[in-house]
Design a protein around this motif. Structure first.
Motif, mmCIF file in Angstrom:
data_model
loop_
_atom_site.group_PDB
_atom_site.id
_atom_site.type_symbol
_atom_site.label_atom_id
_atom_site.label_comp_id
_atom_site.label_asym_id
_atom_site.label_seq_id
_atom_site.Cartn_x
_atom_site.Cartn_y
_atom_site.Cartn_z
ATOM 1 N N ILE A 11 0.776 -1.239 0.133
ATOM 2 C CA ILE A 11 -0.169 0.164 -0.096
ATOM 3 C C ILE A 11 0.999 1.232 0.060
ATOM 4 O O ILE A 11 0.509 2.326 -0.629
ATOM 5 C CB ILE A 11 -0.819 -0.141 1.142
ATOM 6 N N GLY A 12 1.977 1.328 0.703
ATOM 7 C CA GLY A 12 2.899 2.312 0.842
ATOM 8 C C GLY A 12 3.407 2.868 -0.523
ATOM 9 O O GLY A 12 3.591 2.039 -1.253
ATOM 10 N N GLY A 13 3.390 4.228 -0.607
ATOM 11 C CA GLY A 13 3.967 4.689 -1.883
ATOM 12 C C GLY A 13 2.984 4.758 -3.105
ATOM 13 O O GLY A 13 3.390 4.797 -4.123
ATOM 14 N N GLY A 14 1.960 4.085 -2.747
ATOM 15 C CA GLY A 14 0.965 3.936 -3.914
ATOM 16 C C GLY A 14 0.432 2.678 -3.855
ATOM 17 O O GLY A 14 1.294 1.747 -4.083
ATOM 18 N N SER A 15 -0.852 2.274 -3.776
ATOM 19 C CA SER A 15 -1.376 0.880 -3.592
ATOM 20 C C SER A 15 -1.130 0.279 -4.974
ATOM 21 O O SER A 15 -1.025 0.892 -5.954
ATOM 22 C CB SER A 15 -2.963 1.021 -3.216
ATOM 23 N N GLU A 16 -1.260 -1.103 -4.983
ATOM 24 C CA GLU A 16 -0.998 -1.861 -6.054
ATOM 25 C C GLU A 16 -1.980 -1.470 -7.176
ATOM 26 O O GLU A 16 -1.770 -1.369 -8.393
ATOM 27 C CB GLU A 16 -1.175 -3.386 -5.753
ATOM 28 N N GLU A 17 -3.158 -1.248 -6.737
ATOM 29 C CA GLU A 17 -4.532 -0.749 -7.874
ATOM 30 C C GLU A 17 -4.195 0.632 -8.397
ATOM 31 O O GLU A 17 -4.207 0.848 -9.734
ATOM 32 C CB GLU A 17 -5.762 -0.685 -6.953
ATOM 33 N N ILE A 18 -3.668 1.500 -7.491
ATOM 34 C CA ILE A 18 -3.141 2.732 -8.053
ATOM 35 C C ILE A 18 -2.095 2.743 -9.069
ATOM 36 O O ILE A 18 -2.191 3.297 -10.259
ATOM 37 C CB ILE A 18 -3.023 3.806 -7.106
ATOM 38 N N LEU A 19 -0.984 2.070 -8.769
ATOM 39 C CA LEU A 19 0.104 1.956 -9.554
ATOM 40 C C LEU A 19 -0.076 0.821 -10.968
ATOM 41 O O LEU A 19 0.536 1.277 -11.875
ATOM 42 C CB LEU A 19 1.257 1.164 -8.796
ATOM 43 N N LEU A 20 -0.952 -0.166 -10.939
ATOM 44 C CA LEU A 20 -1.129 -0.708 -12.150
ATOM 45 C C LEU A 20 -1.921 0.054 -12.915
ATOM 46 O O LEU A 20 -1.706 0.022 -14.290
ATOM 47 C CB LEU A 20 -2.345 -2.055 -11.724
ATOM 48 N N ASP A 21 -2.896 1.247 -12.591
ATOM 49 C CA ASP A 21 -3.400 1.885 -13.320
ATOM 50 C C ASP A 21 -2.591 2.948 -14.066
ATOM 51 O O ASP A 21 -2.524 3.500 -15.151
ATOM 52 C CB ASP A 21 -4.650 2.761 -12.789
ATOM 53 N N LEU A 22 -1.757 3.602 -13.189
ATOM 54 C CA LEU A 22 -0.591 4.515 -13.551
ATOM 55 C C LEU A 22 0.195 3.725 -14.664
ATOM 56 O O LEU A 22 0.716 4.308 -15.523
ATOM 57 C CB LEU A 22 0.195 4.914 -12.363
ATOM 58 N N GLY A 23 0.539 2.409 -14.440
ATOM 59 C CA GLY A 23 1.553 2.012 -15.474
ATOM 60 C C GLY A 23 0.616 1.608 -16.797
ATOM 61 O O GLY A 23 1.399 1.989 -18.012
ATOM 62 N N MET A 24 -0.509 1.357 -16.885
ATOM 63 C CA MET A 24 -1.285 1.330 -18.075
ATOM 64 C C MET A 24 -1.282 2.790 -18.530
ATOM 65 O O MET A 24 -1.303 3.007 -19.917
ATOM 66 C CB MET A 24 -2.510 0.924 -17.726
ATOM 67 N N ARG A 25 -1.558 3.754 -17.950
ATOM 68 C CA ARG A 25 -1.717 5.316 -18.475
ATOM 69 C C ARG A 25 -0.340 5.766 -19.093
ATOM 70 O O ARG A 25 -0.649 6.733 -19.937
ATOM 71 C CB ARG A 25 -2.489 6.328 -17.526
ATOM 72 N N MET A 26 0.797 5.225 -18.586
ATOM 73 C CA MET A 26 2.005 5.675 -18.888
ATOM 74 C C MET A 26 2.389 4.913 -19.946
ATOM 75 O O MET A 26 3.716 5.108 -20.667
ATOM 76 C CB MET A 26 3.116 5.817 -17.889
ATOM 77 N N ALA A 27 1.796 3.998 -20.522
ATOM 78 C CA ALA A 27 2.320 2.967 -21.532
ATOM 79 C C ALA A 27 2.217 3.857 -22.802
ATOM 80 O O ALA A 27 1.392 4.547 -23.074
ATOM 81 C CB ALA A 27 1.480 1.643 -21.488
#
Length: 470
Positions: free
Chosen positions: A454-470
């Motif tokens: 959860i720290g530094g950004g939860s897994e769900e937030i980061l997975l979405d970020l990874g897709m948006r930055m792809a």
């Protein structure tokens, strides 16, 4: 040979267990219940001699030398997959002598100054303040920071030294002490160095880098975590000061911190202020699932007067340094989590080699070897991802281009940590349910799975970020 006549009454398992093996070789029984670290705490005090002709002793883990012997470089205890591939003598294009020397330095410090005491600190919920100064004197605390402010970077410092630092420190298997002592200011100080005024750099950088002052990041609130734009803490201009009101939550090392790099809302938008602990600043300790040593706090700002000169960067432009700061925080959490996975697997292998069920060692059961196989293949793949990120950093990749990859890597590493904590616990059985003893590290890391995920950004937030930055 150890005299335990006085110690037996303090033995957690009672005196009867000790009396059953008194007067004979108890090595096998000892290793079934305790890690070798126990001997670092009690061995010298209880030892009275050595049997003539004896060849096996219960000892502390071998110390890392970092010296080159015949053949390829090898380092560590040699447990399969217990260290990265290049420790085992395999070739790598990334590492040179400065990395090997630095690796040995960090490992020696962890083995001497942290590992023997970390369980005691975790139970106490704190660590000795002199650890900051010891780590700085050892050339570790200031390793990633500029020399002009007291930093002690290794020769030819690069991102791979940073990876080694995080990886080796994380062998202690206690995120609380690492974040409270070593990593907390690593996410609080960069905005000051990157966009802060010379006044602020001179004010805090040297004392923080040399371990004389504690600095933490205060962004997360009861109403806003990864959603930084929804911050509620306000800073209203009043002449030469800002008047700050609001609350911050889950602030690592907030109880002990002198300085807070604080995200606030001003009339021009999200801004960063350096707030010193003083009148109107209250830090209350929060009871956490893991990271007991971390001094995690709920921080309240009640009409705190902050000089305008404590503004970090340009008013209303605090969002960018916060976002850029997340990259390194997530990289650290990813590297930590992957080493924690290694620790879980390594401890399970060690235990599985000595613990017997149904007439054979645990590691001789195929179903348990398969658990190790599943852990190791994920850990090795994750380490390659971390090295890929480091290589991109050394080639000057900008933070935006790396943000998606770092986010996805952090998710991969924390999911692997969850797998390894579970599978190692299954191999240890009930021993991993007890605080202390042979399953100590696995039990502690199991409690730290969620904070890493959860720290530094939860897994769900980061997975979405990874897709948006792809």
């Amino acid at each position: 040979v150890y005299d335990i006549s006085k110690f037996q009454q303090d033995h957690p398992g009672g005196a009867r267990v000790l009396m059953q093996v008194a007067g004979r070789d108890a090595t096998t029984e000892f290793e079934s219940f305790h890690s070798a670290d126990v001997m670092q705490r009690f061995g010298d005090e209880l030892a009275i001699g050595k049997l003539v002709g004896s060849h096996k002793t219960v000892a502390a883990p071998p110390k890392a030398s970092g010296k080159k012997s015949e053949g390829p470089w090898k380092f560590g205890e040699g447990i399969p997959f217990g260290d990265p591939y290049w420790y085992q003598g395999q070739m790598s294009p990334y590492y040179k002598d400065t990395h090997r020397v630095f690796r040995a330095k960090v490992r020696a410090f962890v083995d001497k100054e942290i590992l023997p005491f970390v369980h005691e600190w975790d139970e106490a919920g704190t660590y000795p303040p002199e650890l900051h100064q010891k780590a700085y004197a050892a050339g570790i605390y200031g390793a990633i920071w500029p020399k002009e402010y007291g930093g002690t970077p290794p020769e030819d410092f690069d991102a791979f030294h940073d990876l080694i630092l995080v990886d080796e420190l994380s062998r202690c298997a206690a995120g609380g002490v690492l974040w409270a002592c070593f990593f907390c200011f690593g996410i609080a100080l960069p905005p000051v160095l990157s966009v802060g005024s010379q006044f602020l750099k001179d004010k805090v950088a040297r004392n923080v880098i040399t371990g004389k002052s504690i600095m933490c990041l205060a962004v997360t609130e009861p109403y806003a975590g990864s959603d930084v734009a929804n911050l509620q803490t306000t800073a209203v201009r009043d002449g030469d000061h800002f008047i700050v009101n609001g609350e911050k939550k889950f602030i690592t090392s907030g109880v002990k911190a002198t300085y807070f790099t604080t995200a606030v809302k001003t009339e021009k938008g999200v801004s960063l202020l350096l707030i010193e602990k003083g009148p109107g600043v209250t830090a209350r300790r929060m009871k956490t699932q893991g990271w007991w040593i971390s001094n995690t706090a709920y921080v309240t700002f009640d009409n705190v007067r902050v000089p305008v000169e404590n503004l970090i960067g340009v008013e209303g432009e605090g969002f960018k340094p916060i976002m850029e700061n997340f990259n390194h925080e997530r990289f650290v959490l990813a590297a930590m989590s992957n080493r924690y996975s290694r620790v879980c697997m390594e401890e399970a292998i060690k235990y599985g080699r000595i613990r017997k069920t149904f007439g054979k060692r645990l590691m001789d059961h195929q179903v348990l070897r398969h658990k190790v196989a599943e852990m190791s293949r994920a850990i090795e793949a994750n380490h390659s991802l971390l090295e890929q990120i480091c290589y991109q950093m050394t080639k000057g990749a900008n933070s935006k281009s790396l943000s998606g990859l770092i986010a996805m890597t952090k998710v991969q590493c924390t999911k692997t940590m969850e797998l390894c904590a579970r599978e190692a616990s299954q191999i240890f059985g009930g021993a991993s349910f007890i605080r202390g003893g042979v399953g100590e590290k696995v039990e502690r890391l199991y409690r730290e799975v969620r904070v890493n995920a959860i720290g530094g950004g939860s897994e769900e937030i980061l997975l979405d970020l990874g897709m948006r930055m792809a």
